[in-house]
Design a protein around this motif. Sequence first.
Motif, PDB file in Angstrom:
ATOM      1  N   VAL A 134       0.877  -1.177   0.000  1.00 51.39           N
ATOM      2  CA  VAL A 134       0.000   0.000   0.000  1.00 51.39           C
ATOM      3  C   VAL A 134       0.908   1.218   0.000  1.00 51.39           C
ATOM      4  N   ASN A 135       0.789   2.048  -1.027  1.00 51.74           N
ATOM      5  CA  ASN A 135       1.688   3.197  -1.201  1.00 51.74           C
ATOM      6  C   ASN A 135       3.157   2.769  -1.067  1.00 51.74           C
ATOM      7  N   SER A 136       3.481   1.677  -1.748  1.00 47.56           N
ATOM      8  CA  SER A 136       4.843   1.100  -1.817  1.00 47.56           C
ATOM      9  C   SER A 136       5.327   0.480  -0.515  1.00 47.56           C
ATOM     10  N   ARG A 137       4.460   0.323   0.470  1.00 44.29           N
ATOM     11  CA  ARG A 137       4.853  -0.253   1.759  1.00 44.29           C
ATOM     12  C   ARG A 137       4.278  -1.668   1.859  1.00 44.29           C
ATOM     13  N   PHE A 138       5.138  -2.652   2.130  1.00 41.52           N
ATOM     14  CA  PHE A 138       4.665  -4.029   2.270  1.00 41.52           C
ATOM     15  C   PHE A 138       3.724  -4.131   3.474  1.00 41.52           C
ATOM     16  N   ILE A 139       2.582  -4.792   3.270  1.00 43.43           N
ATOM     17  CA  ILE A 139       1.659  -4.989   4.401  1.00 43.43           C
ATOM     18  C   ILE A 139       1.208  -6.446   4.456  1.00 43.43           C
ATOM     19  N   LYS A 140       0.751  -6.825   5.637  1.00 43.05           N
ATOM     20  CA  LYS A 140       0.139  -8.137   5.808  1.00 43.05           C
ATOM     21  C   LYS A 140      -1.349  -7.911   6.024  1.00 43.05           C
ATOM     22  N   SER A 141      -2.173  -8.583   5.246  1.00 38.67           N
ATOM     23  CA  SER A 141      -3.615  -8.428   5.404  1.00 38.67           C
ATOM     24  C   SER A 141      -4.324  -9.711   5.006  1.00 38.67           C
ATOM     25  N   ALA A 142      -4.783 -10.460   6.019  1.00 36.32           N
ATOM     26  CA  ALA A 142      -5.534 -11.691   5.750  1.00 36.32           C
ATOM     27  C   ALA A 142      -6.814 -11.359   4.993  1.00 36.32           C
ATOM     28  N   TYR A 143      -7.358 -10.187   5.274  1.00 44.65           N
ATOM     29  CA  TYR A 143      -8.622  -9.759   4.667  1.00 44.65           C
ATOM     30  C   TYR A 143      -8.458  -9.565   3.154  1.00 44.65           C
ATOM     31  N   PRO A 159       4.692  -0.684  15.380  1.00 45.12           N
ATOM     32  CA  PRO A 159       6.027  -0.189  15.002  1.00 45.12           C
ATOM     33  C   PRO A 159       6.553  -0.750  13.685  1.00 45.12           C
ATOM     34  N   THR A 160       6.178  -1.990  13.330  1.00 44.41           N
ATOM     35  CA  THR A 160       6.695  -2.555  12.077  1.00 44.41           C
ATOM     36  C   THR A 160       5.994  -1.953  10.864  1.00 44.41           C
ATOM     37  N   LYS A 161       4.844  -1.301  11.083  1.00 41.66           N
ATOM     38  CA  LYS A 161       4.045  -0.669  10.012  1.00 41.66           C
ATOM     39  C   LYS A 161       3.544  -1.692   9.004  1.00 41.66           C
ATOM     40  N   GLN A 162       3.518  -2.964   9.372  1.00 42.01           N
ATOM     41  CA  GLN A 162       3.030  -3.983   8.427  1.00 42.01           C
ATOM     42  C   GLN A 162       1.541  -4.256   8.609  1.00 42.01           C
ATOM     43  N   GLU A 163       0.994  -3.798   9.732  1.00 38.21           N
ATOM     44  CA  GLU A 163      -0.454  -3.904   9.904  1.00 38.21           C
ATOM     45  C   GLU A 163      -1.005  -2.502   9.733  1.00 38.21           C
ATOM     46  N   ILE A 164      -2.003  -2.356   8.879  1.00 34.47           N
ATOM     47  CA  ILE A 164      -2.547  -1.015   8.674  1.00 34.47           C
ATOM     48  C   ILE A 164      -4.066  -1.058   8.727  1.00 34.47           C
ATOM     49  N   LYS A 165      -4.650   0.084   8.924  1.00 31.43           N
ATOM     50  CA  LYS A 165      -6.106   0.176   8.948  1.00 31.43           C
ATOM     51  C   LYS A 165      -6.569   1.066   7.784  1.00 31.43           C
ATOM     52  N   PHE A 166      -7.545   0.552   7.032  1.00 30.34           N
ATOM     53  CA  PHE A 166      -8.130   1.334   5.945  1.00 30.34           C
ATOM     54  C   PHE A 166      -9.365   2.056   6.443  1.00 30.34           C
ATOM     55  N   ASP A 210     -11.994   2.539   4.673  1.00 32.12           N
ATOM     56  CA  ASP A 210     -13.132   1.741   4.216  1.00 32.12           C
ATOM     57  C   ASP A 210     -12.621   0.420   3.646  1.00 32.12           C
ATOM     58  N   GLU A 211     -12.529  -0.598   4.515  1.00 26.93           N
ATOM     59  CA  GLU A 211     -11.972  -1.894   4.106  1.00 26.93           C
ATOM     60  C   GLU A 211     -12.799  -2.560   3.009  1.00 26.93           C
ATOM     61  N   LYS A 212     -14.125  -2.402   3.108  1.00 29.53           N
ATOM     62  CA  LYS A 212     -15.002  -3.126   2.171  1.00 29.53           C
ATOM     63  C   LYS A 212     -14.786  -2.670   0.727  1.00 29.53           C
ATOM     64  N   ILE A 213     -14.594  -1.362   0.545  1.00 32.02           N
ATOM     65  CA  ILE A 213     -14.332  -0.847  -0.811  1.00 32.02           C
ATOM     66  C   ILE A 213     -13.034  -1.462  -1.354  1.00 32.02           C
ATOM     67  N   ILE A 214     -12.000  -1.487  -0.520  1.00 26.81           N
ATOM     68  CA  ILE A 214     -10.697  -2.006  -0.950  1.00 26.81           C
ATOM     69  C   ILE A 214     -10.840  -3.486  -1.321  1.00 26.81           C
ATOM     70  N   TYR A 215     -11.529  -4.240  -0.467  1.00 21.80           N
ATOM     71  CA  TYR A 215     -11.724  -5.678  -0.704  1.00 21.80           C
ATOM     72  C   TYR A 215     -12.390  -5.904  -2.060  1.00 21.80           C
ATOM     73  N   ALA A 216     -13.509  -5.208  -2.274  1.00 18.43           N
ATOM     74  CA  ALA A 216     -14.275  -5.384  -3.518  1.00 18.43           C
ATOM     75  C   ALA A 216     -13.419  -5.011  -4.727  1.00 18.43           C
ATOM     76  N   PHE A 217     -12.637  -3.959  -4.546  1.00 22.42           N
ATOM     77  CA  PHE A 217     -11.819  -3.448  -5.651  1.00 22.42           C
ATOM     78  C   PHE A 217     -10.704  -4.433  -6.010  1.00 22.42           C
ATOM     79  N   VAL A 218     -10.039  -4.972  -4.985  1.00 21.52           N
ATOM     80  CA  VAL A 218      -8.956  -5.939  -5.217  1.00 21.52           C
ATOM     81  C   VAL A 218      -9.513  -7.184  -5.912  1.00 21.52           C
ATOM     82  N   GLN A 219     -10.625  -7.675  -5.395  1.00 18.91           N
ATOM     83  CA  GLN A 219     -11.215  -8.889  -5.972  1.00 18.91           C
ATOM     84  C   GLN A 219     -11.615  -8.657  -7.437  1.00 18.91           C
TER      85      GLN A 219
END
Length: 337
Positions: A254-263, A301-308, A310-319
């Motif tokens: 997300v914005n060039s930053r590696f993230i972990k997101s099970a969702y 601190p690791t910045k690998q977990e982030i909060k959106f 609007d998660e639902k919009i992102i989910y629908a968009f990625v799918q």
Amino acid sequence: MADIIHLLPDNIANQIAAGEVIQRPASAVKELLENAVDAGADDIRLIVNDAGKALVQVIDNGRGMSETDARMAFERHATSKIQKIEDLFHIRTMGFRGEALASIAAVAQVELKTKRKEDNAGVLLEIENSAVVKHEPVAFEGGTSLSMKNLFFNVPARRNFLKSNASELRHIIDEFIRVAMAFPEIFFSLTSNGQQVFHLEKGSLKQRIVQILGNNYSSKLVAVQEKTDYMNITGFVGKPETAKKTRGDQYFFVNSRFIKSAYLNHAVMNAFSELISKDSYPMYALFIDLDPGHVDINVHPTKQEIKFEDEKIIYAFVQAAVKHALAQFSITPTLDF
């Protein structure tokens, strides 16, 4: 009765913070590589010895630091990335907390050489236990070299908790790949115990993925590209036949930053659901680009977990983006009448 509450000395406060920020050699690798990227470097070299326990060194050709900045960089909460609270919601740099170098200097022996292009001489700093033990001019080409030696030399209990060299090196390689994948326009190399592990020439994202994950992907990548007013998604997914039984080659940025997101991983799995078996995992390297105001990266601190926002919009968009990409390559199943 005497007062009993007092401020902690800096070196102890730094060690406590380091427990959260620097958990193993790979944590330092991540922080130092991200600093090099933020410094505008286009050539970044990582050298490790003894899986980072003896040495982690990052050499970059970025803009370097002045003598004052070099000293300030090791103070807690010292950063060039933000100045006011509003900046937290417009972050485009990798780092911003101002904790990494202070934390590293609290639990390792640090040597910094740095020089700006306009300066005649560079600066050499040596720091141990958060204290500067050497500070002098040095001949240096330009950019920054930071060496972290003998990690946890002053916290033996932490050192004992480190895993085997093979395990720690695997973590280092993971962090290296996550930064190198996000910036294909930068040259990266990784050398371990004198042996070169990665030599990644500048190029396109597709070239970088193939350099890292192997030539077997070169003809088996499907481009994903969708743009809207709210967000853009670009990158590649592997064709269904490249799916593996392990989760390995899956990268979200997300914005060039590696993230972990099970969702969000679930969104990609859904897009592949009719193409691969339930126990297979597709390869993907997907880059989501959106207004930093719609996302909070200051969760951990690791910045690998982030909060959106609007998660639902992102989910629908990625799918939808992944499904669309697969359909364009005639990979999704079609109905035959």
